[in-house]
Design an enzyme around this catalytic site. Structure first.
Site, mmCIF file in Angstrom:
data_model
loop_
_atom_site.group_PDB
_atom_site.id
_atom_site.type_symbol
_atom_site.label_atom_id
_atom_site.label_comp_id
_atom_site.label_asym_id
_atom_site.label_seq_id
_atom_site.Cartn_x
_atom_site.Cartn_y
_atom_site.Cartn_z
ATOM 1 N N TYR A 32 3.825 -1.288 8.243
ATOM 2 C CA TYR A 32 3.189 -2.490 8.758
ATOM 3 C C TYR A 32 3.935 -3.738 8.316
ATOM 4 O O TYR A 32 4.831 -3.685 7.470
ATOM 5 C CB TYR A 32 1.717 -2.554 8.326
ATOM 6 C CG TYR A 32 1.481 -2.960 6.889
ATOM 7 C CD1 TYR A 32 1.807 -2.121 5.833
ATOM 8 C CD2 TYR A 32 0.933 -4.209 6.585
ATOM 9 C CE1 TYR A 32 1.579 -2.508 4.515
ATOM 10 C CE2 TYR A 32 0.699 -4.590 5.270
ATOM 11 C CZ TYR A 32 1.024 -3.736 4.245
ATOM 12 O OH TYR A 32 0.805 -4.122 2.951
ATOM 13 N N ARG A 99 -4.268 17.378 13.894
ATOM 14 C CA ARG A 99 -3.888 17.246 12.481
ATOM 15 C C ARG A 99 -2.902 18.340 12.062
ATOM 16 O O ARG A 99 -3.164 19.535 12.213
ATOM 17 C CB ARG A 99 -5.143 17.304 11.615
ATOM 18 C CG ARG A 99 -4.845 16.915 10.201
ATOM 19 C CD ARG A 99 -6.067 16.808 9.316
ATOM 20 N NE ARG A 99 -5.584 16.467 7.986
ATOM 21 C CZ ARG A 99 -5.950 15.407 7.299
ATOM 22 N NH1 ARG A 99 -6.837 14.581 7.793
ATOM 23 N NH2 ARG A 99 -5.450 15.168 6.108
ATOM 24 N N HIS A 101 0.686 18.317 9.112
ATOM 25 C CA HIS A 101 1.589 17.463 8.340
ATOM 26 C C HIS A 101 2.882 17.168 9.092
ATOM 27 O O HIS A 101 3.452 16.093 8.968
ATOM 28 C CB HIS A 101 1.945 18.127 7.003
ATOM 29 C CG HIS A 101 0.879 17.974 5.955
ATOM 30 N ND1 HIS A 101 -0.455 18.153 6.222
ATOM 31 C CD2 HIS A 101 0.959 17.650 4.645
ATOM 32 C CE1 HIS A 101 -1.159 17.945 5.120
ATOM 33 N NE2 HIS A 101 -0.316 17.633 4.146
ATOM 34 N N LYS A 145 7.360 -0.781 3.435
ATOM 35 C CA LYS A 145 6.029 -1.404 3.593
ATOM 36 C C LYS A 145 5.147 -0.385 4.318
ATOM 37 O O LYS A 145 4.911 -0.475 5.528
ATOM 38 C CB LYS A 145 6.138 -2.738 4.351
ATOM 39 C CG LYS A 145 4.928 -3.647 4.082
ATOM 40 C CD LYS A 145 5.234 -5.076 4.436
ATOM 41 C CE LYS A 145 3.992 -5.953 4.437
ATOM 42 N NZ LYS A 145 3.350 -6.153 3.138
HETATM 43 C C1 LIG Z 1 3.533 -4.873 -2.929
HETATM 44 C C2 LIG Z 1 3.944 -6.175 -2.324
HETATM 45 N N1 LIG Z 1 5.004 -6.820 -2.833
HETATM 46 C C3 LIG Z 1 5.398 -8.014 -2.338
HETATM 47 C C4 LIG Z 1 4.718 -8.620 -1.290
HETATM 48 C C5 LIG Z 1 5.187 -9.951 -0.754
HETATM 49 O O1 LIG Z 1 5.833 -9.762 0.466
HETATM 50 P P1 LIG Z 1 5.865 -10.918 1.562
HETATM 51 O O2 LIG Z 1 6.385 -12.130 0.876
HETATM 52 O O3 LIG Z 1 6.807 -10.383 2.593
HETATM 53 O O4 LIG Z 1 4.483 -11.083 2.060
HETATM 54 C C6 LIG Z 1 3.622 -7.965 -0.723
HETATM 55 C C7 LIG Z 1 2.903 -8.579 0.392
HETATM 56 O O5 LIG Z 1 1.845 -8.192 0.754
HETATM 57 C C8 LIG Z 1 3.228 -6.716 -1.245
HETATM 58 O O6 LIG Z 1 2.185 -6.050 -0.730
#
Ligand SMILES: Cc1ncc(COP(=O)(O)O)c(C=O)c1O
Length: 280
Positions: A32, A99, A101, A145
């Site tokens: 995301y 479902r 894996h 992310k």
């Molecule tokens: C674990 C983590 N680190 C750093 C950040 C900061 O990232 P950004 O500046 O891209 O929002 C986030 C943002 O949600 C985060 O979840």
């Protein structure tokens, strides 16, 4: 009122749409992005889209569309929402399939929400926030992310239960990042922040702050630092898309940072950051 988007369709946020066998829901099998919109414009959009592709590639999530598709999609969503100051969550999962894996051979699922931005209470900026130290219990690929945020959620909740705003994560005493932020410390007018690796997310706000410091001839040292360095720092601040730059003035209820109030460097960087955003 914000809007939702799912696989080509705009919907009210309240509409129930995720099928039971959607892999984001079942496995957290997806990635995301969170993007801030200022004056109707997405901030550092190409950097967010680049990171989205890095995350998707890292989990072998095949995106059939290119970067300009997402660029257009996000700009269209902003228009449809009609919101000038908003926050976008864009989420891509490995789709909907029985479902199992193993990766299914189905199209990815793209969802988005655009919500009005409720800015951080100014009191937090003026007084600074409190944080706790928390062992970083996450997996080995924090540069992705990913939707799997359980350790982050548990750390943030622990912070809140201690009357604090953020959990500062560490591995064996070495600071990694915040539960949803990157961490900077200031010592003798120089900034230190944990270097990029698989241990932290390459924050877009972190990058914006480093770029800002280059402009202002402020030295930023990307080098690992320990809990002790943070406690003894002149200033500490956290950065993320939602809250931009926020001073941290106390940790674990016992360690006051500097004078226990937001420092001049943090204030200056926040002001400059605002100027960059709203300059044109
Ligand atoms: C674990 C983590 N680190 C750093 C950040 C900061 O990232 P950004 O500046 O891209 O929002 C986030 C943002 O949600 C985060 O979840």
């Amino acid at each position: 009122m914000g809007i939702g988007y799912i696989n080509g369709k705009y919907i009210p946020l309240t509409e129930p749409v995720i099928p039971i066998e959607e892999r984001g829901h079942q496995y957290g099998d997806g990635v995301y992005e969170v993007i801030r919109v200022y004056k109707g414009k997405p901030f550092m959009l190409s950097e967010h889209i680049d990171r989205l592709f890095i995350s998707a590639t890292a989990i072998k999530l095949q995106l059939e569309c290119n970067k300009s598709y997402f660029n257009d999609l996000i700009k269209q969503a902003i228009k449809v929402s009609g919101l000038l100051e908003s926050k976008i969550y864009l989420q891509i999962t490995r789709g909907i399939a029985p479902r199992n894996h193993l990766f299914p051979d189905v199209p990815v699922s793209i969802t988005m929400t655009v919500n009005e931005m409720i800015p951080l209470d100014p009191v937090f900026r003026e007084s600074g926030v409190k944080a706790i130290f928390h062992e970083d219990e996450r997996w080995a690929n924090c540069h992705i992310k990913s939707l799997n945020l359980l350790p982050n959620i548990l750390a943030k909740q622990a912070a809140q239960e201690m009357g604090c705003f953020e959990a500062i994560l560490h591995r064996d005493g070495w600071i990694t990042e915040g539960s949803s932020s990157n961490i900077f410390i200031v010592k003798n007018n120089e900034l230190y922040t944990t270097p990029l690796s698989n241990k932290i997310l390459a924050g877009i706000t972190r990058r914006a702050v480093i770029q800002l410091c280059e402009k202002l001839s402020i030295n930023v040292i990307q080098h690992p630092f320990r809990k002790k360095d943070l406690i003894e720092a002149d200033e500490v601040f956290m950065t993320n898309t939602t809250n931009e730059v926020v001073p941290i003035v106390e940790v674990d209820g016992i360690y006051k940072i500097g004078f226990g109030t937001p420092g001049n460097m943090t204030k200056r960087l926040y002001q400059q950051f605002q100027q960059e955003i709203y300059q044109d």
